[in-house]
Design a protein around this motif. Structure first.
Motif, PDB file in Angstrom:
ATOM      1  N   UNK A 138       0.825  -1.204   0.000  1.00 15.83           N
ATOM      2  CA  UNK A 138       0.000   0.000   0.000  1.00 15.83           C
ATOM      3  C   UNK A 138       0.862   1.258   0.000  1.00 15.83           C
ATOM      4  N   UNK A 139       1.930   1.262   0.791  1.00 14.64           N
ATOM      5  CA  UNK A 139       2.820   2.422   0.830  1.00 14.64           C
ATOM      6  C   UNK A 139       3.469   2.664  -0.522  1.00 14.64           C
ATOM      7  N   UNK A 140       3.847   1.578  -1.209  1.00 11.38           N
ATOM      8  CA  UNK A 140       4.470   1.717  -2.530  1.00 11.38           C
ATOM      9  C   UNK A 140       3.496   2.369  -3.506  1.00 11.38           C
ATOM     10  N   UNK A 141       2.247   1.883  -3.524  1.00 12.08           N
ATOM     11  CA  UNK A 141       1.251   2.451  -4.427  1.00 12.08           C
ATOM     12  C   UNK A 141       0.994   3.920  -4.092  1.00 12.08           C
ATOM     13  N   UNK A 142       0.798   4.202  -2.806  1.00 11.66           N
ATOM     14  CA  UNK A 142       0.487   5.571  -2.388  1.00 11.66           C
ATOM     15  C   UNK A 142       1.604   6.529  -2.778  1.00 11.66           C
ATOM     16  N   UNK A 143       2.857   6.132  -2.555  1.00 14.24           N
ATOM     17  CA  UNK A 143       3.990   6.985  -2.928  1.00 14.24           C
ATOM     18  C   UNK A 143       4.028   7.210  -4.437  1.00 14.24           C
ATOM     19  N   UNK A 144       3.780   6.153  -5.215  1.00 12.80           N
ATOM     20  CA  UNK A 144       3.812   6.283  -6.675  1.00 12.80           C
ATOM     21  C   UNK A 144       2.734   7.225  -7.186  1.00 12.80           C
ATOM     22  N   UNK A 145       1.622   7.329  -6.462  1.00 15.80           N
ATOM     23  CA  UNK A 145       0.493   8.150  -6.906  1.00 15.80           C
ATOM     24  C   UNK A 145       0.614   9.614  -6.506  1.00 15.80           C
ATOM     25  N   UNK A 146       1.687   9.996  -5.820  1.00 10.08           N
ATOM     26  CA  UNK A 146       1.805  11.348  -5.253  1.00 10.08           C
ATOM     27  C   UNK A 146       1.520  12.434  -6.281  1.00 10.08           C
ATOM     28  N   UNK A 147       2.212  12.412  -7.401  1.00  7.09           N
ATOM     29  CA  UNK A 147       2.080  13.486  -8.391  1.00  7.09           C
ATOM     30  C   UNK A 147       0.768  13.386  -9.156  1.00  7.09           C
ATOM     31  N   UNK A 148       0.301  12.165  -9.417  1.00  6.58           N
ATOM     32  CA  UNK A 148      -0.999  12.004 -10.077  1.00  6.58           C
ATOM     33  C   UNK A 148      -2.116  12.553  -9.202  1.00  6.58           C
ATOM     34  N   UNK A 149      -2.100  12.222  -7.907  1.00  6.44           N
ATOM     35  CA  UNK A 149      -3.156  12.695  -7.011  1.00  6.44           C
ATOM     36  C   UNK A 149      -3.090  14.199  -6.788  1.00  6.44           C
TER      37      UNK A 149
END
Length: 453
Positions: free
Chosen positions: A13-24
């Motif tokens: 979950x942390x990996x996904x959340x970090x990857x989504x930083x700029x998209x979100x």
């Protein structure tokens, strides 16, 4: 609300959340989708009581995590291993959701299994366990609901026993499991699919980042961990293309080949593993000087030079220190055949060196690079629905196309949403790309279904 400690799931979950930083940051409305998608749609937990060869009852825990059905029926393997727990299965089901999205096929995400250990059990004990396991699981799966497959500890033998039990319980012959025998609904290339697909993905990475280390060259050195199905077929494809495989491993240690493995070596090890043998026992039968066995070691620190590293054993099998050793040894491509094969700290080491120049490393996460296995499972489902079988060449061509499309999705999303200046020889993050591309596809389908708004 205090949640249980689930380290593997929290890492995913942390990996996904970090990857989504700029998209979100640019699409804040999708924050709600992230909150929703991390909660499984359903978790089934049950007791499995089976009889051993001494006629004594034994009990194990059975699970099925039906994570997300936005894109199709739940799809994911059944793992039989003493380490199986809810954290591991939630992490695997969560990853499977986005992996399946990258294939472009109509499949949701799920995972299941049991803490049953098939090692050391007789065929009759395994059969009795599989029948007991399916006696509960059959209520929750079906060709249009949830289609399990094999995984660690669940090979052709176990799939056969599970399918036979389901057929008797439901009195119907349908494709509700994948990885079946060729004579009763299985697909060509399914055993090879994860390993072959990994190499097809890696070939695209090499062409862009380091064509001088093509897999067609015997001077290109490849390190592989594991010795099961995925690692065997990864090695066989590398050898077929012409590069040199330097390592395999199992839970007891690593086996380094002085001049590289041959096709015959890999096939021999495959036969040994069907009988639950070890690399240590296998190397004792080989000519002196061809191999060096290292008990209790993984291969990543054992090679003074390596160009491509392909973890194929289990989760978190490459640590920060091992990642640093690989960089020092000259690694250019790291792509996971296993799910979440690298620790967060190891990934940070690789991502910090993400260039196509000398000393650069390009990393691909398992949800992208090993999606070939579930892709061919999806193709098996399609063949079952039509009551036909495609040829080896047809399935292999479709697999190559799926892996090419998965690579392009990751490359495109990584270029657009990594939030980095990709000038010069800096390469896009395939980690960010895989996570963002998979997430957008699942989130958009969920929104259209009314699961968030």
């Amino acid at each position: 609300m205090v949640l249980p400690v689930e380290p593997e799931f929290e890492q995913a979950l942390n990996e996904l959340t970090h990857s989504l930083t700029h998209f979100l940051a640019e699409n804040p409305q999708y924050q709600k989708a992230l909150e929703v998608v991390q909660v499984p749609e359903r978790i089934v937990s049950f007791r499995v009581v089976w009889e051993d060869d001494q006629h004594l009852p034994q009990v194990n825990r059975g699970f099925r995590v039906q994570y997300n059905s936005a894109l199709g029926p739940y799809k994911g393997g059944l793992r039989l291993h003493p380490s199986v727990n809810l954290s591991i299965l939630k992490f695997l089901g969560f990853e499977q959701t986005f992996k399946n999205a990258l294939t472009g096929l109509s499949m949701g995400g799920g995972k299941g299994g049991s803490d049953f250990d098939p090692k050391g059990k007789s065929d009759n004990e395994i059969r009795r366990f599989c029948v007991a396991f399916m006696t509960e699981l059959f209520r929750h799966i079906g060709q249009d609901t949830d289609v399990p497959a094999g995984d660690i500890g669940t090979g052709a033998r176990e799939i056969g026993f599970l399918f036979g039990a389901y057929k008797k319980l439901k009195n119907e012959f349908v494709g509700m499991l994948t990885g079946k025998g060729l004579d009763w609904g299985g697909s060509f290339i399914r055993p090879e699919a994860t390993g072959y697909g990994l190499i097809y993905f890696v070939e695209h990475m090499i062409a862009k980042a380091c064509p001088e280390y093509s897999l067609s060259k015997p001077t290109t050195l490849v390190a592989i961990s594991g010795a099961g199905n995925v690692s065997q077929y990864t090695a066989l494809k590398v050898i077929e293309l012409g590069a040199t495989v330097k390592s395999l491993s199992d839970s007891l240690g690593s086996l380094i080949a002085t001049k590289g493995y041959t096709r015959e070596d890999i096939l021999s090890i495959g036969q040994l593993k069907l009988k639950a043998g070890t690399l240590e026992s296998w190397v004792a039968q080989q000519p002196e000087g061809r191999f060096t066995y290292y008990a209790g070691k993984r291969p990543w620190t054992l090679l003074p030079e390596v160009h491509h590293a392909l973890p194929g054993a289990t989760q978190n099998e490459v640590s920060k220190e091992e990642a640093e050793a690989l960089v020092k040894a000259g690694v250019r491509i790291v792509a996971e055949g296993s799910n979440m094969g690298c620790t967060e700290e190891a990934i940070a080491v690789f991502e910090a060196s993400r260039t196509s120049g000398p000393g650069g490393v390009w990393y691909a996460p398992g949800k992208a690079s090993n999606c070939g296995g579930v892709a061919v499972s999806g193709l098996e489902m399609a063949q079952n629905s039509q009551r036909l079988a495609w040829s080896t060449l047809e399935v292999d061509a479709k697999l190559k196309g799926i892996m090419a499309e998965a690579y392009e999705q990751c490359l495109s999303a990584g270029t657009k949403w990594s939030g980095e200046n990709l000038s010069g020889d800096v390469l896009p993050s395939l980690l960010s790309g895989a996570n963002v591309a998979g997430f957008i596809k699942v989130a958009d389908a969920m929104k259209e279904h009314g699961d968030w708004w």
